[in-house]
Motif scaffolding. Structure first.
Motif, mmCIF file in Angstrom:
data_model
loop_
_atom_site.group_PDB
_atom_site.id
_atom_site.type_symbol
_atom_site.label_atom_id
_atom_site.label_comp_id
_atom_site.label_asym_id
_atom_site.label_seq_id
_atom_site.Cartn_x
_atom_site.Cartn_y
_atom_site.Cartn_z
ATOM 1 N N TYR A 103 13.656 4.788 8.947
ATOM 2 C CA TYR A 103 14.239 5.602 9.884
ATOM 3 C C TYR A 103 12.858 5.896 10.748
ATOM 4 O O TYR A 103 12.824 5.936 11.963
ATOM 5 C CB TYR A 103 14.555 6.812 9.482
ATOM 6 N N LEU A 104 11.854 6.570 10.080
ATOM 7 C CA LEU A 104 10.695 6.739 10.684
ATOM 8 C C LEU A 104 9.993 5.767 11.500
ATOM 9 O O LEU A 104 9.276 5.939 12.604
ATOM 10 C CB LEU A 104 9.689 7.546 9.654
ATOM 11 N N GLN A 105 9.952 4.576 10.714
ATOM 12 C CA GLN A 105 9.265 3.435 11.435
ATOM 13 C C GLN A 105 9.772 2.858 12.727
ATOM 14 O O GLN A 105 9.141 2.422 13.687
ATOM 15 C CB GLN A 105 8.993 2.096 10.478
ATOM 16 N N GLY A 106 11.161 3.250 12.642
ATOM 17 C CA GLY A 106 12.081 2.957 13.973
ATOM 18 C C GLY A 106 11.302 3.685 15.137
ATOM 19 O O GLY A 106 11.561 3.360 16.155
ATOM 20 N N PHE A 107 10.913 4.753 14.894
ATOM 21 C CA PHE A 107 10.429 5.602 16.150
ATOM 22 C C PHE A 107 8.944 5.529 16.119
ATOM 23 O O PHE A 107 8.209 6.380 16.728
ATOM 24 C CB PHE A 107 10.772 7.133 15.702
ATOM 25 N N GLY A 108 8.266 4.624 15.445
ATOM 26 C CA GLY A 108 6.922 4.242 15.348
ATOM 27 C C GLY A 108 6.123 5.439 14.497
ATOM 28 O O GLY A 108 4.759 5.372 14.867
ATOM 29 N N ALA A 109 6.784 6.068 13.634
ATOM 30 C CA ALA A 109 5.927 6.878 13.072
ATOM 31 C C ALA A 109 5.097 6.497 11.709
ATOM 32 O O ALA A 109 5.793 5.401 11.204
ATOM 33 C CB ALA A 109 7.054 8.174 12.401
ATOM 34 N N ASP A 110 4.073 6.906 11.597
ATOM 35 C CA ASP A 110 3.279 6.443 10.252
ATOM 36 C C ASP A 110 3.674 7.117 9.086
ATOM 37 O O ASP A 110 3.482 8.539 9.098
ATOM 38 C CB ASP A 110 2.003 6.597 10.617
ATOM 39 N N VAL A 111 4.323 6.709 8.165
ATOM 40 C CA VAL A 111 4.645 7.470 6.771
ATOM 41 C C VAL A 111 3.807 7.506 5.770
ATOM 42 O O VAL A 111 4.040 8.408 4.888
ATOM 43 C CB VAL A 111 6.154 6.974 6.341
ATOM 44 N N SER A 112 2.583 6.848 6.237
ATOM 45 C CA SER A 112 1.644 7.013 4.878
ATOM 46 C C SER A 112 1.291 8.522 4.493
ATOM 47 O O SER A 112 0.843 9.155 5.585
ATOM 48 C CB SER A 112 0.516 6.162 5.051
ATOM 49 N N SER A 113 1.085 8.860 3.502
ATOM 50 C CA SER A 113 0.608 10.290 2.993
ATOM 51 C C SER A 113 -0.065 10.083 1.660
ATOM 52 O O SER A 113 0.211 9.070 0.816
ATOM 53 C CB SER A 113 1.843 11.087 2.692
ATOM 54 N N SER A 114 -0.875 10.918 1.445
ATOM 55 C CA SER A 114 -1.877 10.968 0.086
ATOM 56 C C SER A 114 -2.140 12.385 -0.473
ATOM 57 O O SER A 114 -1.965 13.088 0.314
ATOM 58 C CB SER A 114 -2.972 10.110 0.216
ATOM 59 N N PHE A 115 -2.417 12.461 -1.559
ATOM 60 C CA PHE A 115 -2.605 13.869 -2.444
ATOM 61 C C PHE A 115 -3.870 13.977 -3.040
ATOM 62 O O PHE A 115 -4.365 12.979 -3.747
ATOM 63 C CB PHE A 115 -1.451 14.180 -3.050
ATOM 64 N N ILE A 116 -4.645 14.981 -3.199
ATOM 65 C CA ILE A 116 -5.347 15.242 -4.259
ATOM 66 C C ILE A 116 -4.722 16.229 -5.150
ATOM 67 O O ILE A 116 -4.424 17.369 -4.824
ATOM 68 C CB ILE A 116 -6.844 15.696 -3.835
ATOM 69 N N VAL A 117 -4.661 15.994 -6.484
ATOM 70 C CA VAL A 117 -4.281 16.893 -7.428
ATOM 71 C C VAL A 117 -5.394 17.206 -8.521
ATOM 72 O O VAL A 117 -5.899 16.303 -8.787
ATOM 73 C CB VAL A 117 -2.960 16.385 -8.336
ATOM 74 N N GLY A 118 -5.371 18.490 -8.806
ATOM 75 C CA GLY A 118 -6.332 18.972 -9.801
ATOM 76 C C GLY A 118 -6.120 20.229 -10.387
ATOM 77 O O GLY A 118 -5.269 20.965 -9.936
ATOM 78 N N GLY A 119 -6.981 20.564 -11.423
ATOM 79 C CA GLY A 119 -6.804 21.976 -12.087
ATOM 80 C C GLY A 119 -6.980 21.984 -13.617
ATOM 81 O O GLY A 119 -7.848 20.616 -13.941
ATOM 82 N N GLN A 120 -6.536 22.362 -14.183
ATOM 83 C CA GLN A 120 -6.407 22.696 -15.811
ATOM 84 C C GLN A 120 -5.313 23.290 -16.332
ATOM 85 O O GLN A 120 -4.935 24.189 -15.909
ATOM 86 C CB GLN A 120 -7.876 23.357 -16.161
ATOM 87 N N ILE A 121 -4.870 22.625 -17.507
ATOM 88 C CA ILE A 121 -3.788 23.045 -18.235
ATOM 89 C C ILE A 121 -4.314 23.322 -19.709
ATOM 90 O O ILE A 121 -5.121 22.810 -20.182
ATOM 91 C CB ILE A 121 -2.863 21.900 -18.217
ATOM 92 N N ALA A 122 -4.135 24.476 -19.961
ATOM 93 C CA ALA A 122 -4.584 25.123 -21.580
ATOM 94 C C ALA A 122 -4.493 23.953 -22.576
ATOM 95 O O ALA A 122 -3.451 23.231 -22.533
ATOM 96 C CB ALA A 122 -3.876 26.230 -21.866
#
Length: 253
Positions: A103-122
């Motif tokens: 659907y998004l590409q049909g409107f010429g939208a770039d769907v690519s996304s990325s994330f940084i995940v960090g932290g600490q668990i006991a």
């Protein structure tokens, strides 16, 4: 465009993100891209986002909705490790993109996304992950103590030259802000406010959070000092001997 930096050093973790998003020079808005999931004394999880805003917002919303469940596979506050949290983020990213891509590409939208995940668990050490647009991910290691999202090229050189596991958190914050300074000067789509979070290892507490707004006195002083210092170092370096007016043809140093 976005610029985010996550840093892992021996002292802990540093997260920094700009808040600029735009769909052209006449459509600019501010959206925060740094999100915190905290359970006092148990875990501190930070997620930073870049890419298609509708995609990243849905992933974050679904993470937040999962907090009301008792399912470790949906609730980041019940996940046993940061690896599992990152698996959750990658899975949600794939789910949203698989559903909406055509659907998004049909409107010429770039769907690519990325994330940084960090932290600490006991019970585990601080950890830092980079989630790619395909939903797969890698973890930082001493040889690569940082990850970037978005407009990475302008801010990368100082990170490469300065950061090591022995860098202090205060130095990491300074380095990250200089990385932002170089990026902001080179690309108008990256701009303050900059959200910064400093996490000290093993505290399992949010630590220090700071919003660097436009005109922030420290950031302005840092930028000016860095510019002056670079000019001085440049002037002090020797010119190429073969470029001098009196150099013989073909002469080399």
């Amino acid at each position: 465009m976005t610029y985010c930096v996550g840093v892992k050093v021996n002292e802990g973790l540093l997260f920094a993100s700009d808040s600029r998003t735009n769909a052209g020079v006449d459509s600019v808005a501010t959206f925060h891209k740094l999100f915190v999931f905290h359970q006092e004394g148990q875990r501190l999880i930070v997620v930073m986002t870049a890419g298609n805003l509708a995609v990243t917002q849905e992933v974050i919303t679904r993470l937040q909705q999962g907090l009301s469940t008792d399912e470790p596979g949906r609730n980041v506050l019940l996940a046993p490790t940061l690896f599992d949290v990152t698996m959750m983020v990658g899975g949600l990213l794939r789910s949203v993109i698989d559903r909406d891509r055509s659907y998004l590409q049909g409107f010429g939208a770039d769907v690519s996304s990325s994330f940084i995940v960090g932290g600490q668990i006991a019970g585990d050490e601080p950890r830092l992950f980079l989630v790619y647009p395909a939903g797969n991910f890698i973890e930082s290691e001493p040889a690569t103590p940082y990850f970037q999202l978005g407009e990475t090229k302008y801010g990368k050189p100082i990170l490469e030259r300065v950061l090591t596991p022995q860098t202090t958190l205060a130095q990491a914050a300074k380095c990250a802000l200089l990385s932002f300074d170089g990026t902001i000067k080179a690309n108008l789509s990256v701009a303050p406010p900059i959200d910064v979070l400093i996490y000290k290892a093993n505290t399992l507490a949010i630590g220090r959070q700071q919003e660097i707004a436009a005109g922030d006195p420290y950031f302005a002083t840092l930028s000016a000092g860095w510019g002056t210092g670079l000019l001085k170092v440049f002037a002090d370096l020797a010119d190429p001997p073969w470029a001098a007016d009196d150099a013989a043809p073909g002469e080399s140093g």
